[in-house]
Motif scaffolding. Structure first.
Motif, mmCIF file in Angstrom:
data_model
loop_
_atom_site.group_PDB
_atom_site.id
_atom_site.type_symbol
_atom_site.label_atom_id
_atom_site.label_comp_id
_atom_site.label_asym_id
_atom_site.label_seq_id
_atom_site.Cartn_x
_atom_site.Cartn_y
_atom_site.Cartn_z
ATOM 1 N N LEU A 99 -9.892 13.798 -16.136
ATOM 2 C CA LEU A 99 -10.263 14.304 -17.448
ATOM 3 C C LEU A 99 -11.582 15.051 -17.492
ATOM 4 O O LEU A 99 -11.908 15.662 -18.502
ATOM 5 C CB LEU A 99 -10.308 13.137 -18.446
ATOM 6 C CG LEU A 99 -9.024 12.315 -18.529
ATOM 7 C CD1 LEU A 99 -9.242 11.074 -19.378
ATOM 8 C CD2 LEU A 99 -7.888 13.159 -19.077
ATOM 9 N N GLY A 100 -12.371 14.967 -16.454
ATOM 10 C CA GLY A 100 -13.653 15.647 -16.433
ATOM 11 C C GLY A 100 -14.794 14.727 -16.840
ATOM 12 O O GLY A 100 -14.602 13.606 -17.307
ATOM 13 N N LEU A 101 -16.004 15.233 -16.680
ATOM 14 C CA LEU A 101 -17.210 14.433 -16.871
ATOM 15 C C LEU A 101 -17.405 13.971 -18.313
ATOM 16 O O LEU A 101 -17.675 12.797 -18.557
ATOM 17 C CB LEU A 101 -18.434 15.222 -16.400
ATOM 18 C CG LEU A 101 -19.777 14.510 -16.519
ATOM 19 C CD1 LEU A 101 -19.780 13.214 -15.708
ATOM 20 C CD2 LEU A 101 -20.897 15.426 -16.067
ATOM 21 N N VAL A 102 -17.265 14.859 -19.271
ATOM 22 C CA VAL A 102 -17.546 14.495 -20.660
ATOM 23 C C VAL A 102 -16.601 13.398 -21.143
ATOM 24 O O VAL A 102 -17.038 12.383 -21.690
ATOM 25 C CB VAL A 102 -17.496 15.734 -21.578
ATOM 26 C CG1 VAL A 102 -17.572 15.329 -23.045
ATOM 27 C CG2 VAL A 102 -18.643 16.684 -21.241
ATOM 28 N N ILE A 103 -15.322 13.568 -20.926
ATOM 29 C CA ILE A 103 -14.358 12.551 -21.371
ATOM 30 C C ILE A 103 -14.515 11.276 -20.546
ATOM 31 O O ILE A 103 -14.406 10.166 -21.074
ATOM 32 C CB ILE A 103 -12.920 13.090 -21.322
ATOM 33 C CG1 ILE A 103 -12.783 14.216 -22.357
ATOM 34 C CG2 ILE A 103 -11.911 11.991 -21.600
ATOM 35 C CD1 ILE A 103 -11.476 14.939 -22.324
ATOM 36 N N GLY A 104 -14.816 11.401 -19.249
ATOM 37 C CA GLY A 104 -15.071 10.226 -18.420
ATOM 38 C C GLY A 104 -16.236 9.414 -18.953
ATOM 39 O O GLY A 104 -16.165 8.187 -19.039
#
Length: 167
Positions: free
Chosen positions: A31-36
């Motif tokens: 999901l990528g860094l922000v959602i992680g």
């Protein structure tokens, strides 16, 4: 005594499953860094019942996988320490680009209003949390700052990574 032992085993099994899931950092990869980071922080807030102030830059540039992983792991360790030790009522997690328009610097700040700790005290050899966070920061050319006092807030701040953009 048997009932307590069973509860302890179940709790240990739950924690082991969570740790194994976190080792893969699947949400970061998928999901990528922000959602992680959103997922990490929300899970910690739910487990420890603290109010969460989450401020994550929506327009991050494409950053290197090693920096993403570093930020994720530092946040993960800091939030886990808050859950286990801080007894915090409020936690702030912030990932922002520095003031310049090109976003050449990324800054992660995690702050809580919990019990705090003596950041100058000698760290037990069996506890690698702060040392691990420092090593993650250094691995991307960053600097980890820890500010805390017993019975006061704690602040984890990573800044000045030199390997921000994907090459």
């Amino acid at each position: 005594l048997l009932e307590q032992s069973l509860m302890d085993v179940r709790s240990g099994l739950t924690e082991t499953r969570r740790a194994l899931r976190d080792l893969r950092a699947q949400s970061l990869e998928d999901l990528g860094l922000v959602i992680g980071l959103q997922n990490l922080a929300a899970d910690a807030a739910q487990r420890s019942q603290f109010a969460l102030d989450l401020r994550l830059a929506a327009d991050l540039p494409e950053i290197s996988p090693d920096l993403e992983h570093c930020i994720y792991r530092v946040a993960q360790e800091a939030l886990e320490n808050i859950v286990r030790h801080a007894q915090a009522q409020r936690v702030k997690v912030e990932l922002l680009c520095a003031a310049d328009r090109a976003c050449k610097r990324l800054i992660l700040t995690i702050q809580d209003d919990g019990l705090g700790f003596d950041s100058t005290a000698k760290v037990d050899e069996d506890h690698f949390g702060l040392q691990g966070m420092r090593e993650w920061a250094v691995s991307v050319g960053g600097k980890l700052e820890v500010s805390s006092q017993p019975q006061n807030l704690s602040l984890i701040h990573i800044s000045e990574p030199t390997r921000l953009l994907r090459s």
